[in-house]
Design a protein around this motif. Structure first.
Motif, mmCIF file in Angstrom:
data_model
loop_
_atom_site.group_PDB
_atom_site.id
_atom_site.type_symbol
_atom_site.label_atom_id
_atom_site.label_comp_id
_atom_site.label_asym_id
_atom_site.label_seq_id
_atom_site.Cartn_x
_atom_site.Cartn_y
_atom_site.Cartn_z
ATOM 1 N N PHE A 10 7.318 36.431 -5.847
ATOM 2 C CA PHE A 10 6.608 36.441 -4.572
ATOM 3 C C PHE A 10 7.023 37.648 -3.742
ATOM 4 O O PHE A 10 6.181 38.355 -3.174
ATOM 5 C CB PHE A 10 6.861 35.144 -3.791
ATOM 6 C CG PHE A 10 6.200 35.137 -2.452
ATOM 7 C CD1 PHE A 10 4.829 34.957 -2.338
ATOM 8 C CD2 PHE A 10 6.943 35.325 -1.291
ATOM 9 C CE1 PHE A 10 4.209 34.960 -1.098
ATOM 10 C CE2 PHE A 10 6.334 35.333 -0.057
ATOM 11 C CZ PHE A 10 4.962 35.145 0.052
ATOM 12 N N THR A 11 8.313 37.910 -3.676
ATOM 13 C CA THR A 11 8.819 39.051 -2.910
ATOM 14 C C THR A 11 8.329 40.363 -3.514
ATOM 15 O O THR A 11 7.918 41.282 -2.789
ATOM 16 C CB THR A 11 10.358 39.034 -2.891
ATOM 17 O OG1 THR A 11 10.800 37.752 -2.436
ATOM 18 C CG2 THR A 11 10.914 40.112 -1.998
ATOM 19 N N THR A 12 8.314 40.466 -4.815
ATOM 20 C CA THR A 12 7.867 41.685 -5.486
ATOM 21 C C THR A 12 6.378 41.932 -5.242
ATOM 22 O O THR A 12 5.968 43.048 -4.915
ATOM 23 C CB THR A 12 8.150 41.597 -6.992
ATOM 24 O OG1 THR A 12 9.542 41.325 -7.183
ATOM 25 C CG2 THR A 12 7.766 42.875 -7.703
ATOM 26 N N VAL A 13 5.570 40.902 -5.395
ATOM 27 C CA VAL A 13 4.126 41.038 -5.195
ATOM 28 C C VAL A 13 3.826 41.361 -3.741
ATOM 29 O O VAL A 13 2.983 42.220 -3.431
ATOM 30 C CB VAL A 13 3.399 39.760 -5.653
ATOM 31 C CG1 VAL A 13 1.947 39.762 -5.231
ATOM 32 C CG2 VAL A 13 3.516 39.599 -7.157
ATOM 33 N N LEU A 14 4.482 40.707 -2.815
ATOM 34 C CA LEU A 14 4.266 40.962 -1.391
ATOM 35 C C LEU A 14 4.673 42.387 -1.023
ATOM 36 O O LEU A 14 3.933 43.095 -0.329
ATOM 37 C CB LEU A 14 5.059 39.949 -0.560
ATOM 38 C CG LEU A 14 4.816 39.996 0.943
ATOM 39 C CD1 LEU A 14 3.377 39.643 1.250
ATOM 40 C CD2 LEU A 14 5.777 39.059 1.651
ATOM 41 N N ALA A 15 5.814 42.839 -1.478
ATOM 42 C CA ALA A 15 6.272 44.196 -1.182
ATOM 43 C C ALA A 15 5.338 45.240 -1.799
ATOM 44 O O ALA A 15 5.022 46.255 -1.166
ATOM 45 C CB ALA A 15 7.691 44.385 -1.693
ATOM 46 N N THR A 16 4.866 44.990 -2.999
ATOM 47 C CA THR A 16 3.940 45.918 -3.645
ATOM 48 C C THR A 16 2.615 45.979 -2.895
ATOM 49 O O THR A 16 2.055 47.059 -2.679
ATOM 50 C CB THR A 16 3.701 45.491 -5.103
ATOM 51 O OG1 THR A 16 4.964 45.377 -5.764
ATOM 52 C CG2 THR A 16 2.825 46.481 -5.830
ATOM 53 N N SER A 17 2.113 44.837 -2.467
ATOM 54 C CA SER A 17 0.851 44.799 -1.726
ATOM 55 C C SER A 17 0.969 45.547 -0.404
ATOM 56 O O SER A 17 0.073 46.324 -0.045
ATOM 57 C CB SER A 17 0.427 43.353 -1.469
ATOM 58 O OG SER A 17 0.275 42.663 -2.673
ATOM 59 N N ILE A 18 2.051 45.321 0.315
ATOM 60 C CA ILE A 18 2.246 46.001 1.599
ATOM 61 C C ILE A 18 2.378 47.508 1.387
ATOM 62 O O ILE A 18 1.794 48.312 2.126
ATOM 63 C CB ILE A 18 3.471 45.424 2.329
ATOM 64 C CG1 ILE A 18 3.170 43.993 2.765
ATOM 65 C CG2 ILE A 18 3.861 46.276 3.526
ATOM 66 C CD1 ILE A 18 4.372 43.249 3.315
ATOM 67 N N THR A 19 3.106 47.911 0.366
ATOM 68 C CA THR A 19 3.286 49.331 0.080
ATOM 69 C C THR A 19 1.958 49.999 -0.271
ATOM 70 O O THR A 19 1.638 51.085 0.233
ATOM 71 C CB THR A 19 4.290 49.523 -1.071
ATOM 72 O OG1 THR A 19 5.515 48.867 -0.731
ATOM 73 C CG2 THR A 19 4.544 50.984 -1.345
#
Length: 67
Positions: A10-19
């Motif tokens: 979840f943290t990885t997907v969220l950080a990638t989406s925001i980036t």
């Protein structure tokens, strides 16, 4: 056989989406868009074709008299 740890997905997907969102916003903001688009006027010029000067009739083969 070890289990797959999905706790950080979840943290990885969220950080990638925001980036990706921030990068796309930066990329779009660097473009220069025209403030007021202008209308391009086109002039229509009529050409004189030889077949428009006289009236012609086209006969279909089925409407011709029988010989």
């Amino acid at each position: 056989m070890p289990q797959l740890d999905t706790s950080t997905w979840f943290t990885t997907v969220l950080a990638t989406s925001i980036t990706l969102f921030v990068l796309m916003q930066l990329k779009i903001s660097l473009h220069n868009f025209p403030q007021m688009p202008t209308i391009k006027l086109t002039r229509y010029t009529k050409t004189n074709n030889p077949w428009e000067m006289k009236w012609t009739k086209i006969y279909s083969p089925l409407s011709l008299p029988q010989q």
